[in-house]
Every structure is written in structure tokens, then in C-alpha cells.
Design a protein around this motif. Structure first.
Motif, PDB file in Angstrom:
ATOM      1  N   LEU A 154       0.821  -1.206   0.000  1.00  0.00           N
ATOM      2  CA  LEU A 154       0.000   0.000   0.000  1.00  0.00           C
ATOM      3  C   LEU A 154       0.860   1.262   0.000  1.00  0.00           C
ATOM      4  N   GLU A 155       1.913   1.262   0.797  1.00  0.00           N
ATOM      5  CA  GLU A 155       2.821   2.416   0.838  1.00  0.00           C
ATOM      6  C   GLU A 155       3.490   2.635  -0.514  1.00  0.00           C
ATOM      7  N   THR A 156       3.921   1.550  -1.153  1.00  0.00           N
ATOM      8  CA  THR A 156       4.568   1.643  -2.461  1.00  0.00           C
ATOM      9  C   THR A 156       3.589   2.207  -3.498  1.00  0.00           C
ATOM     10  N   ALA A 157       2.356   1.704  -3.491  1.00  0.00           N
ATOM     11  CA  ALA A 157       1.347   2.204  -4.430  1.00  0.00           C
ATOM     12  C   ALA A 157       1.057   3.679  -4.186  1.00  0.00           C
ATOM     13  N   CYS A 158       0.986   4.072  -2.947  1.00  0.00           N
ATOM     14  CA  CYS A 158       0.719   5.471  -2.609  1.00  0.00           C
ATOM     15  C   CYS A 158       1.864   6.371  -3.090  1.00  0.00           C
TER      16      CYS A 158
END
Length: 138
Positions: A120-124
Motif C-alpha cells: 500500500l505504501e509503495t502504491a501510494c
């Protein structure tokens, strides 16, 4: 005259696992080794390491509690143990198997959660960098 027995509470983050009066003996593990607590022992605080915590009452005999790291506080006849995870048992073999199964499942669940959070952090961050590129292009 016999000393007043202790009252033991084992606290987890979400609930009280155990509340027992009439406790005559406790054995706990710290980084420095095991130590025992009897009713007239001086008040103390101890950092517990993962291991087996033992207590005894006349009615129940010896009872084992598998604990994760935590803190033990003895103040007068009151003993409170606060740990992240714990399980009760009477037979050490069965307790060991249950602990391995339960704690391993919880550790796997925590690993899956950390993996999901990283995704999720990477996608954000990817989307934020894309928006930043759009803002520069104006």
C-alpha cells in the motif's frame, strides 16, 4: 500464622486472561534467569522474557502460563503480569504444542499484514510521484 496468599492477574492488551486469588507461589523468567515469589517477598518490578510463568494455589495445584515478553509488578499481596500474548495450561507438552501453533499463526498473520502495508505504501508513493510529474508538466 500463615502469610496472606497473593492475588494474581495476567493482563493482555485486549482482556484479563486470569484473575486468581489464593496464590501461594509464583515462578517467572527474566533475562537474568528465573526467580520465585512467595507471599512475603518484597515488592518488585521485573521485565519478563518469553517463556513459562508458573503459579500455584492449594485448589488448582501448579498451573503454567506461556507468556510473551512483558512486565511483572508485585505490590503487597497483589501481583500483576502484563504481556502481549499468553496461554494457560496444565500439561507442559500440550502447552508447548498449543503455543507453537498459536504464536506461529499470529506471527504469519503479522507478516502478511506488514507485506500488505508495504504494498500500500509503495502504491501510494507511486501515485504521489505521478501527481508530482503532472504538476511539473503544467
Amino acid at each position: 500464622m500463615l502469610p496472606e496468599p497473593m492475588r494474581l492477574e495476567v493482563l493482555l492488551p485486549s482482556r484479563v486472561l486470569l484473575s486468581k486469588s489464593g496464590v501461594t507461589r509464583i515462578v517467572a523468567e527474566t533475562a537474568q534467569g528465573c526467580f520465585g515469589i512467595l507471599p512475603r517477598r518484597r515488592d518488585c518490578v521485573a521485565a519478563l522474557t518469553p517463556g513459562i510463568f508458573t503459579f500455584e494455589t492449594p485448589a488448582d495445584g501448579e498451573v503454567f502460563v506461556a507468556v510473551d515478553e512483558g512486565v511483572l509488578l508485585k505490590a503487597g499481596p497483589e501481583v500483576r503480569v502484563s504481556v502481549r500474548r499468553a496461554m494457560l495450561g496444565r500439561d507442559l507438552g500440550q502447552l508447548r504444542a498449543a503455543v507453537e501453533h498459536e504464536f506461529r499463526a499470529q506471527d504469519e498473520e503479522a507478516l502478511q499484514l506488514r507485506t500488505l502495508m508495504a504494498k500500500l505504501e509503495t502504491a501510494c508513493l507511486t501515485r504521489l510521484s505521478g501527481l508530482q510529474g503532472l504538476a511539473r508538466g503544467r
